[in-house]
Structures are given as C-alpha cells and as structure tokens.
Design an enzyme around this catalytic site. Structure first.
Site, short mmCIF file in Angstrom:
data_model
loop_
_atom_site.label_atom_id
_atom_site.label_comp_id
_atom_site.label_asym_id
_atom_site.label_seq_id
_atom_site.Cartn_x
_atom_site.Cartn_y
_atom_site.Cartn_z
N LYS A 209 19.52 -40.37 -1.46
CA LYS A 209 20.72 -39.67 -0.77
C LYS A 209 20.36 -38.33 -0.57
O LYS A 209 20.42 -37.89 0.72
CB LYS A 209 21.92 -39.83 -1.48
CG LYS A 209 23.15 -39.24 -0.60
CD LYS A 209 24.55 -39.43 -1.58
CE LYS A 209 25.70 -38.58 -1.13
NZ LYS A 209 26.65 -38.56 -1.91
N GLU A 215 12.00 -38.04 -9.46
CA GLU A 215 11.36 -38.93 -9.73
C GLU A 215 11.12 -39.69 -8.60
O GLU A 215 9.92 -40.53 -8.15
CB GLU A 215 12.16 -40.05 -10.52
CG GLU A 215 12.94 -39.49 -11.85
CD GLU A 215 13.93 -38.57 -11.97
OE1 GLU A 215 14.24 -37.98 -10.77
OE2 GLU A 215 14.50 -38.34 -13.13
N GLY A 269 26.38 -42.07 -4.96
CA GLY A 269 25.15 -42.70 -5.31
C GLY A 269 25.65 -43.82 -5.99
O GLY A 269 25.08 -45.16 -5.67
N ARG A 270 26.48 -43.84 -6.77
CA ARG A 270 26.89 -45.38 -7.88
C ARG A 270 27.58 -46.13 -7.28
O ARG A 270 27.88 -47.25 -7.69
CB ARG A 270 27.38 -44.68 -9.24
CG ARG A 270 28.41 -43.79 -9.12
CD ARG A 270 28.66 -43.15 -10.25
NE ARG A 270 29.79 -42.05 -10.45
CZ ARG A 270 29.40 -41.02 -9.99
NH1 ARG A 270 28.39 -40.38 -9.86
NH2 ARG A 270 30.51 -39.98 -10.10
N GLU A 355 28.83 -42.22 -15.44
CA GLU A 355 28.88 -41.03 -14.61
C GLU A 355 30.06 -40.52 -13.93
O GLU A 355 30.24 -39.45 -13.75
CB GLU A 355 27.67 -41.45 -13.64
CG GLU A 355 27.02 -40.03 -13.11
CD GLU A 355 25.81 -40.24 -12.21
OE1 GLU A 355 24.49 -40.20 -12.69
OE2 GLU A 355 25.97 -40.77 -11.09
N HIS A 386 23.02 -63.87 -30.47
CA HIS A 386 22.07 -63.93 -31.52
C HIS A 386 21.57 -62.50 -31.62
O HIS A 386 20.26 -62.51 -32.19
CB HIS A 386 20.99 -64.87 -31.13
CG HIS A 386 21.37 -66.14 -30.98
ND1 HIS A 386 21.18 -67.05 -31.94
CD2 HIS A 386 21.82 -66.95 -29.82
CE1 HIS A 386 21.82 -68.31 -31.54
NE2 HIS A 386 22.33 -68.16 -30.36
N LYS A 514 18.02 -31.59 -15.87
CA LYS A 514 17.09 -31.51 -14.56
C LYS A 514 16.44 -30.11 -14.40
O LYS A 514 15.19 -29.99 -14.30
CB LYS A 514 17.83 -31.80 -13.32
CG LYS A 514 18.18 -33.31 -13.24
CD LYS A 514 18.76 -33.40 -11.58
CE LYS A 514 19.60 -34.71 -11.35
NZ LYS A 514 20.07 -34.79 -10.10
O1 F6P Z 1 21.58 -38.61 -11.51
C1 F6P Z 1 22.24 -38.06 -10.71
C2 F6P Z 1 22.14 -38.69 -9.34
O2 F6P Z 1 22.39 -37.88 -8.47
C3 F6P Z 1 22.96 -40.07 -9.42
O3 F6P Z 1 24.33 -39.90 -9.18
C4 F6P Z 1 22.39 -40.68 -8.07
O4 F6P Z 1 22.65 -41.94 -8.06
C5 F6P Z 1 20.92 -40.41 -8.38
O5 F6P Z 1 20.72 -39.00 -9.13
C6 F6P Z 1 19.75 -40.42 -7.45
O6 F6P Z 1 20.14 -39.53 -6.49
P1 F6P Z 1 19.36 -39.63 -4.92
O7 F6P Z 1 19.92 -40.93 -4.38
O8 F6P Z 1 19.82 -38.61 -4.18
O9 F6P Z 1 17.73 -39.52 -5.08
#
Ligand code: F6P
Length: 547
Positions: A209, A215, A269-270, A355, A386, A514
């Site tokens: 987003k 990452e 995002g979630r 979150e 189990h 972060k």
């Molecule tokens: O971990 C925080 C967060 O902002 C989440 O809410 C989100 O889903 C994720 O990082 C990834 O964010 P982006 O889509 O901006 O890479």
C-alpha cells in the site's frame, strides 16, 4: 461526526453485567443445559448456509440480553452506520474505513469526501478481471513468447496474509497457475522461491500500500536484479505489476502505468484482500470465483448492517468474546478450522484481530485500565487435537474456542469426512462436559483395575470440563462461504473496538521496532554507533564480529 468516547466500564450495563457475572460464574455450562434443555434453540443463529451454535458457553439468555444492552448503550448501531457510510472513523489517520465498499454492488453509492467511490472500485475490478483472463487463458505472453505459468506475490502483513490464506483455502478451485508468496526479508525466503521459477514465464506482483515497506522493497529489488540477469530492462513491464497507493514510487521502481492496480488510503492493509491486493486470488481461482468471494462478504455485510443484535452473528460473537475477555479475564481465543485448507486462517486472524484491537489508549487518548484485544492462535483439527488440546482439556486456563466445520467435503471422501466431523462434534462436547471422578472410577473398575491402582491414577484422568466453544457449522467450503466467514470476523473486530472505546483501524504500535531496526542496520553496515542497553549492544557486537 466521530465515534463516541464512552468508557464501557462506567456504563450502567457494565455494572449489571458485573453483578450478573457474580451470580452465574460458579455455575457450569452443563448445569445450564440441565436447567434449560431448550437453550440450544435460543443460543444459536441460523443464517443461509451457516449455523452458529453458541450455547456451549458460560452464558445464559440473560447474559446475552445484558451484553446487547451494553452494545446499545455504547451506540453500536450508530457506529455501524458510520463504518459503512464512509465517515472518517480511522480518526488518528484521518481516514474512512471502507473495505465493505469493495464488495458493494455496482448500483450502490458510498461517498468519501462527497465522491461516490463505487464506480472506480468497479473499474478496477474490471481491470483485474481482464488481466486475470488474459493470463489464465495463456494469451498473455512473457518476453520470450511463452505463456505465464507462475505468479509471485511480493508483500508482507496485509499485503501477504490475506492473499496467501485465501489462495490456500480455495486451492480446490484453482487452475494451472502456480502461486508463490515472498514476504519475509529473510533472503532464504526469496531465494527458495526463485529456485522454483523461470523469469520468462513468471509474473511478479509487488503489493505494498505504501510502497515503502523494507521487506517488500528489498525482496522486489532482489527479484528485479535476478530477472535482469536473464533479460533486459525493457521486459520489466511485461513481468512486474504493482498494487499500491503510492503511484510515484512505483514508477520510480520501473513499473508502467498500465501495470498499476491502485489501492485507496481508506483500505487498511489487514482488510485489503478484497481490493487489488487479491489479484493473485483472481489469477488462481479465476475472476468469477473471486467475485463469489466478494459476494459472500457482501452478504455478511448486509446481515451485519441489518439484523437485530440478538440475531446478528458478528455482534453476538464479539459480545461473547468481550464477556470472557473482560469478566473471566481470559486472555486468548483459539481458532480451530476442521479443514486442512483453512490452515492459514489463524495467522490471518492474528493480524486482523491483534493489529486492530491491541490498543492501550482509548478514543480520548487516555490510558485504558481494562483488557482489550485478545491473543489469537490456533491450528486445524484434527492435527491440533494431537498437539495442544491437552492444555485445553486439563490445563488451568479458560480458552474460548471457535470450531469451524463444513458439512460437505470437497473431494467426497465420505469416510474421512465422517471421522473428521465426529472429532469436531466430540471435542466441543468433551470440552464442555468433562469427566468427573465418579465416571472415571466406574470406568477404571470396569477395566479391572484394583482399588489401589484406581486411587493412584484417578485424579489424572479427571476432566474438569466447562470449557467454552462456539460451533460454526457451514454447508461447504466455497469462495462464497469463505467470503462470509472472513467478513464475519472483520465485523466482530469492529464491534469489539467500539465496545472497548479504541481505534481499531490504525497500527502505530508497529512503528517503534521498525525505526530502531533502521538505525541498527546503519550500525551493522557501517561504523555508526547508537546507544543501546548492554544486552542489545552485546548481541549486536557478537553478530558483527562473527558475521
Ligand atoms: O506491519 C504494519 C503494516 O503497515 C501492516 O498494517 C500492513 O499490512 C503491512 O505493514 C504492509 O504494509 P504495506 O502494504 O504498505 O507494504
């Protein structure tokens, strides 16, 4: 108008719930059934292909009445209206919260800042549909003229968990395309995926987003370098697409306008899997099935918006959860899908719930002195039986559980399914009823043990019972029923946030770690020295010296 700012524990209803708790907390669920065998008829909701049986809980019909009064006193009805109509209820980010609009019908209208967002949503949906059809049919060719065989979704958090959970859940409906997910900044993750694919027949979807997540950008740039070892820059546009709201940053990465699938800032995002973020799902199960997923979610939206609280699935599940969290002080909730296809549901819900509702300041910005967000965990039945069921049956904690089961199996393996479902039913019954000392003694006697032997072993064979569960029994795992199931949990989260007087749609809590990691990276890569506690300083030193 923003959401109200009422401390739930100061309401009249909360006071009544406290008194009620004292009067029923020493009674068992089993005793409630003995007193009122009809409770099963009252404490359940039948809705389409769903049956939600919540009678195996430490509640009586009066508990539900009091909890519903609490929801009413906290203006839940008003808040639901604001949620669906684009009011900026994500106040700390000054945004509306409109994942529900993503599954609205074309003739509906939802205004954000005076603008109806539905037409644009449907334009993007069409773009996803056309792109998916081109790839699935094989018409779309990679740079060497071959059709596409592999899709790699590059994203993390909400840009990974939703698509990867649903792709797994709906594998039964999938086509020939191989879908992969790269999320972790751990280089072993991306390398492991690159081993399995060829650049000329792969599409990479960079999902972020913000397009600023460490990452995702690191993985995307490693993939780009790997891709350019096989071919030239001009082919990037054929193989890289992006899902994001940060158009400028995507262009800087080298992705062309026509390969951008936009995302709006009013989608968290979630909660974004219904948007362009779900493009890998549309590719793997086809746009028609993707549409059915949205349709299922929309059905649940309508149910949530329109049903009275007593018959409203997300409201009832949320209130029961508040009951355990705030009155019984239970800290966790376990999600137990009796379908191997749903193995990723617990981790998906971990982000969605934790979150959203892991907050310790209320909507006025004041510290909270009551419990909020639950800890979510879980795994599929019967595997989990189990693994951790021992603790659920004989441990010391109260663990409310959601048992999710399906009446019709996908592969018609009737014998397997009957065994699976007999476990599904047996476990909720065993958790509730337990087994008392008398029953154990009788069984041991029947098995021929002596008095002495019985005395020694008896306590270990007793099950205290009275462990709560919800049974969520669904006709069949389909795109539509899955859509409804996920939307059910989304709305449960919303209701709980309203009750707890917190903002469920921001996530400031992920920022601190972060930021620190950015500094430590500079330290690892160069000669910068930042101030740390002795433990962290020594750990970094050890890493630097030995890496
Ligand atoms: O971990 C925080 C967060 O902002 C989440 O809410 C989100 O889903 C994720 O990082 C990834 O964010 P982006 O889509 O901006 O890479």
């Amino acid at each position: 108008m923003s959401l109200n700012k009422i401390n739930p524990t100061k309401t009249k209803s909360w006071g009544k719930l406290k008194t009620h708790f004292k009067s029923i907390s020493s009674s068992s669920i089993k005793s409630f059934f003995n007193k009122d065998p009809e409770r099963e008829k009252i404490l359940k909701i039948e809705w389409g292909d769903f049956l939600i049986d919540y009678s195996k809980n430490r509640i009586t019909p009066k508990t539900i009445n009091l909890l519903v009064n609490l929801a009413e006193e906290l203006n839940l009805k008003e808040s639901i209206k604001k949620y669906f109509t684009g009011e900026k209820i994500n106040q700390t980010e000054n945004r509306a919260v409109l994942h529900t609009a993503l599954r609205s019908k074309q003739n509906e209208s939802v205004l954000v800042d005076g603008l109806n967002v539905i037409p644009e949503i449907h334009n993007i949906k069409n773009k996803i549909k056309n792109f998916s059809n081109e790839i699935i049919s094989g018409k779309y060719k990679g740079y060497s003229g071959k059709s596409i065989t592999d899709i790699v979704n590059v994203g993390i958090g909400g840009s990974d968990l939703g698509p990867s959970m649903i792709n797994e859940a709906l594998k039964f409906y999938s086509n020939h395309l191989n879908i992969h997910f790269v999320s972790n900044v751990d280089g072993d993750h991306v390398r492991d995926i690159l081993k399995k694919i060829k650049p000329e027949t792969t599409i990479f979807i960079i999902v972020s987003k913000t397009f600023s997540t460490q990452e995702t950008l690191t993985n995307a740039s490693t993939i780009k370098k790997w891709f350019l070892k096989s071919t030239s820059k001009k082919h990037i546009s054929k193989h890289f697409i992006a899902v994001s709201s940060a158009i400028k940053k995507i262009r800087e990465f080298g992705i062309k306008n026509e390969n951008i699938f936009p995302m709006k800032n009013w989608i968290g995002g979630r909660f974004s899997v219904w948007s362009s973020v779900g493009i890998s799902i549309s590719l793997s199960i086809g746009p028609e099935n993707f549409n059915k997923l949205l349709k299922g979610a929309h059905k649940m939206d309508t149910h949530f918006k329109e049903s009275r609280f007593e018959k409203n699935i997300p409201v009832i599940l949320a209130l029961i959860s508040v009951w355990y969290n705030n009155f019984y002080n239970s800290e966790t909730e376990v999600i137990l899908p009796y379908s191997e296809y749903l193995k990723k549901l617990p981790s998906y819900l971990q982000q969605a719930v934790m979150e959203s509702n892991g907050k310790n300041f209320d909507r006025s910005g004041d510290p909270i002195d009551y419990q909020t967000g639950n800890i979510i965990w879980g795994s599929t039945g019967t595997n989990s039986q189990h693994a951790f069921f021992q603790l659920m049956h004989q441990g010391t904690k109260i663990i409310p559980s959601d048992f999710i089961g399906f009446i019709i199996p996908l592969y018609n393996e009737i014998d397997h399914h009957q065994k699976l479902m007999s476990n599904y039913f047996a476990q909720t019954e065993a958790l509730m009823n337990g087994k008392n000392a008398k029953e154990v003694e009788r069984e041991l006697k029947e098995s021929g043990l002596s008095k002495e032997e019985i005395k020694k072993i008896l306590p270990f064979k007793v099950f205290k019972g009275n462990n709560p569960s919800n049974s969520i029994l669904i006709k069949k795992l389909t795109p539509e029923s899955l859509g409804s199931l996920i939307a059910m949990y989304e709305h449960k989260i919303f209701v709980q946030g309203i009750i707890w007087n917190i903002f469920s749609f921001d996530q400031w809590g992920v920022e601190l770690g972060k930021k620190l990691a950015q500094n430590i990276l500079l330290e690892i890569q160069g000669n910068n020295n930042f101030k740390h506690d002795p433990s962290t300083a020594n750990l970094i030193k050890k890493y630097k010296l030995n890496s």
